[in-house]
Design a protein around this motif. Structure first.
Motif, mmCIF file in Angstrom:
data_model
loop_
_atom_site.group_PDB
_atom_site.id
_atom_site.type_symbol
_atom_site.label_atom_id
_atom_site.label_comp_id
_atom_site.label_asym_id
_atom_site.label_seq_id
_atom_site.Cartn_x
_atom_site.Cartn_y
_atom_site.Cartn_z
ATOM 1 N N ALA A 40 0.839 -1.211 0.000
ATOM 2 C CA ALA A 40 0.000 0.000 0.000
ATOM 3 C C ALA A 40 0.870 1.256 0.000
ATOM 4 C CB ALA A 40 -0.941 -0.003 1.202
ATOM 5 N N TRP A 41 1.982 1.232 0.736
ATOM 6 C CA TRP A 41 2.894 2.382 0.774
ATOM 7 C C TRP A 41 3.569 2.553 -0.581
ATOM 8 C CZ3 TRP A 41 1.548 -0.434 4.897
ATOM 9 C CH2 TRP A 41 1.230 0.246 6.072
ATOM 10 N N ASP A 42 3.992 1.437 -1.193
ATOM 11 C CA ASP A 42 4.607 1.522 -2.520
ATOM 12 C C ASP A 42 3.633 2.095 -3.543
ATOM 13 O OD1 ASP A 42 7.129 0.625 -1.829
ATOM 14 O OD2 ASP A 42 6.685 -1.473 -2.298
ATOM 15 N N GLU A 43 2.380 1.661 -3.500
ATOM 16 C CA GLU A 43 1.386 2.163 -4.452
ATOM 17 C C GLU A 43 1.163 3.662 -4.281
ATOM 18 O OE1 GLU A 43 -2.126 -0.220 -4.003
ATOM 19 O OE2 GLU A 43 -1.103 -2.038 -4.697
ATOM 20 N N GLU A 44 1.105 4.112 -3.041
ATOM 21 C CA GLU A 44 0.863 5.536 -2.805
ATOM 22 C C GLU A 44 2.083 6.388 -3.160
ATOM 23 O OE1 GLU A 44 -0.446 8.603 0.694
ATOM 24 O OE2 GLU A 44 -1.305 6.586 0.700
ATOM 25 N N LEU A 45 3.288 5.867 -2.927
ATOM 26 C CA LEU A 45 4.499 6.659 -3.169
ATOM 27 C C LEU A 45 5.008 6.585 -4.608
ATOM 28 C CD1 LEU A 45 6.435 5.925 0.140
ATOM 29 C CD2 LEU A 45 5.324 8.067 -0.536
ATOM 30 N N GLU A 46 4.570 5.593 -5.361
ATOM 31 C CA GLU A 46 5.105 5.405 -6.717
ATOM 32 C C GLU A 46 4.961 6.639 -7.616
ATOM 33 O OE1 GLU A 46 7.503 3.220 -9.162
ATOM 34 O OE2 GLU A 46 6.956 2.861 -7.079
ATOM 35 N N PRO A 47 3.816 7.332 -7.638
ATOM 36 C CA PRO A 47 3.729 8.537 -8.481
ATOM 37 C C PRO A 47 4.747 9.611 -8.080
ATOM 38 C CG PRO A 47 1.540 7.896 -7.722
ATOM 39 C CD PRO A 47 2.530 7.043 -6.991
ATOM 40 N N PHE A 48 5.071 9.689 -6.789
ATOM 41 C CA PHE A 48 6.038 10.673 -6.314
ATOM 42 C C PHE A 48 7.467 10.257 -6.687
ATOM 43 C CE2 PHE A 48 2.264 11.086 -3.783
ATOM 44 C CZ PHE A 48 2.075 12.452 -3.740
ATOM 45 N N ARG A 49 7.723 8.964 -6.686
ATOM 46 C CA ARG A 49 9.038 8.464 -7.116
ATOM 47 C C ARG A 49 9.254 8.750 -8.597
ATOM 48 N NH1 ARG A 49 7.699 2.753 -4.515
ATOM 49 N NH2 ARG A 49 8.276 3.132 -2.336
ATOM 50 N N HIS A 50 8.235 8.466 -9.411
ATOM 51 C CA HIS A 50 8.358 8.697 -10.855
ATOM 52 C C HIS A 50 8.505 10.168 -11.180
ATOM 53 C CE1 HIS A 50 8.029 4.716 -12.471
ATOM 54 N NE2 HIS A 50 7.025 4.460 -11.654
ATOM 55 N N ALA A 51 7.902 11.025 -10.393
ATOM 56 C CA ALA A 51 8.008 12.463 -10.627
ATOM 57 C C ALA A 51 9.431 12.949 -10.408
ATOM 58 C CB ALA A 51 7.049 13.219 -9.716
ATOM 59 N N ALA A 52 10.256 12.126 -9.757
ATOM 60 C CA ALA A 52 11.641 12.495 -9.477
ATOM 61 C C ALA A 52 12.609 11.920 -10.500
ATOM 62 C CB ALA A 52 12.025 12.007 -8.080
ATOM 63 N N GLU A 53 12.106 11.423 -11.625
ATOM 64 C CA GLU A 53 12.985 10.765 -12.595
ATOM 65 C C GLU A 53 14.068 11.673 -13.137
ATOM 66 O OE1 GLU A 53 10.421 8.922 -15.461
ATOM 67 O OE2 GLU A 53 10.080 7.194 -14.167
ATOM 68 N N GLY A 54 13.865 12.964 -13.119
ATOM 69 C CA GLY A 54 14.887 13.877 -13.591
ATOM 70 C C GLY A 54 15.906 14.234 -12.527
ATOM 71 N N ALA A 55 15.733 13.711 -11.324
ATOM 72 C CA ALA A 55 16.637 14.036 -10.210
ATOM 73 C C ALA A 55 17.981 13.344 -10.413
ATOM 74 C CB ALA A 55 16.014 13.594 -8.886
ATOM 75 N N PRO A 56 19.025 13.886 -9.795
ATOM 76 C CA PRO A 56 20.331 13.250 -9.936
ATOM 77 C C PRO A 56 20.323 11.837 -9.359
ATOM 78 C CG PRO A 56 20.419 15.123 -8.408
ATOM 79 C CD PRO A 56 19.037 15.053 -8.960
ATOM 80 N N VAL A 57 21.121 10.975 -9.962
ATOM 81 C CA VAL A 57 21.223 9.576 -9.519
ATOM 82 C C VAL A 57 22.081 9.526 -8.262
ATOM 83 C CG1 VAL A 57 22.069 7.300 -10.118
ATOM 84 C CG2 VAL A 57 20.943 8.687 -11.845
ATOM 85 N N ARG A 58 21.640 8.753 -7.274
ATOM 86 C CA ARG A 58 22.403 8.546 -6.045
ATOM 87 C C ARG A 58 22.883 7.089 -6.043
ATOM 88 N NH1 ARG A 58 22.948 13.664 -4.074
ATOM 89 N NH2 ARG A 58 20.933 14.621 -3.863
ATOM 90 N N TRP A 59 24.176 6.885 -5.976
ATOM 91 C CA TRP A 59 24.728 5.541 -5.972
ATOM 92 C C TRP A 59 24.898 5.076 -4.544
ATOM 93 C CZ3 TRP A 59 24.500 3.173 -10.395
ATOM 94 C CH2 TRP A 59 24.518 3.926 -11.560
ATOM 95 N N LEU A 60 24.507 3.832 -4.271
ATOM 96 C CA LEU A 60 24.708 3.234 -2.963
ATOM 97 C C LEU A 60 26.101 2.613 -2.919
ATOM 98 C CD1 LEU A 60 21.261 1.522 -2.414
ATOM 99 C CD2 LEU A 60 22.026 3.755 -1.636
ATOM 100 N N HIS A 61 26.676 2.584 -1.749
ATOM 101 C CA HIS A 61 28.027 2.068 -1.591
ATOM 102 C C HIS A 61 28.016 0.929 -0.579
ATOM 103 C CE1 HIS A 61 29.424 5.711 -3.589
ATOM 104 N NE2 HIS A 61 28.569 6.353 -2.825
#
Length: 167
Positions: free
Chosen positions: A143-164
């Motif tokens: 349910a959290w993923d479904e609600e947050l997914e539109p907000f995640r996609h809206a950030a597609e132009g944001a800089p990429v953050r690499w995990l280490h």
């Protein structure tokens, strides 16, 4: 001997402008330094702003950040903490409608559902596959993923953050 450290990310998916400085103060109190985030408009919610922060701290810092931000009206966020020696990774998701969700994650960021949680789903389902499905969906935070997914996609132009990898 050096202290065990881990890394993580904070994604503030949407916050009203009046709340942005309070978010920075809350994060700063956890990481014990001034935090100036770069706030950009959130296309998925006009009038709201989004930001990201890569952080380094002791294991448990992710939980402290999630707790510092928990329950604020109109705030959507996710906090991730990478695994560190002897400590599993974690993810916290928050929406105003659903509240907070926490999950343990593996080294790849996948949610790990415990044996006890799976047994609970079977037992509470009492032979009803729909009830078992609902319990497992809750355990995965769907349910959290479904609600947050539109907000995640809206950030597609944001800089990429690499995990280490830590440790």
């Amino acid at each position: 001997m050096s202290a065990v450290m881990t890394r993580g990310l904070l994604f503030v998916h949407s916050a009203p402008s009046a709340l942005c400085p309070h978010v920075e103060w809350a994060i700063g109190s956890v990481v014990e330094k001034r935090t100036d985030l770069e706030w950009i408009p959130q296309p998925a919610a006009p009038g709201m702003f989004r930001s990201e922060l890569s952080w380094v701290g002791a294991p448990g810092t992710g939980a402290q950040i999630a707790s510092a931000l928990r329950g604020w009206a109109h705030l959507r966020y996710e906090v991730t903490e990478e695994p560190s020696p002897g400590v599993d990774g974690a993810r916290w998701s928050h929406t105003p409608e659903l509240g907070i969700f926490h999950a343990t994650t593996d080294v790849h960021g996948n949610i790990m559902v415990s044996e006890d949680r799976i047994r609970y789903a079977y037992e509470s389902g009492a032979g009803d596959p729909t009830a078992v499905f609902q319990e497992l969906s809750l355990a995965l935070g769907e349910a959290w993923d479904e609600e947050l997914e539109p907000f995640r996609h809206a950030a597609e132009g944001a800089p990429v953050r690499w995990l280490h990898q830590v440790g």
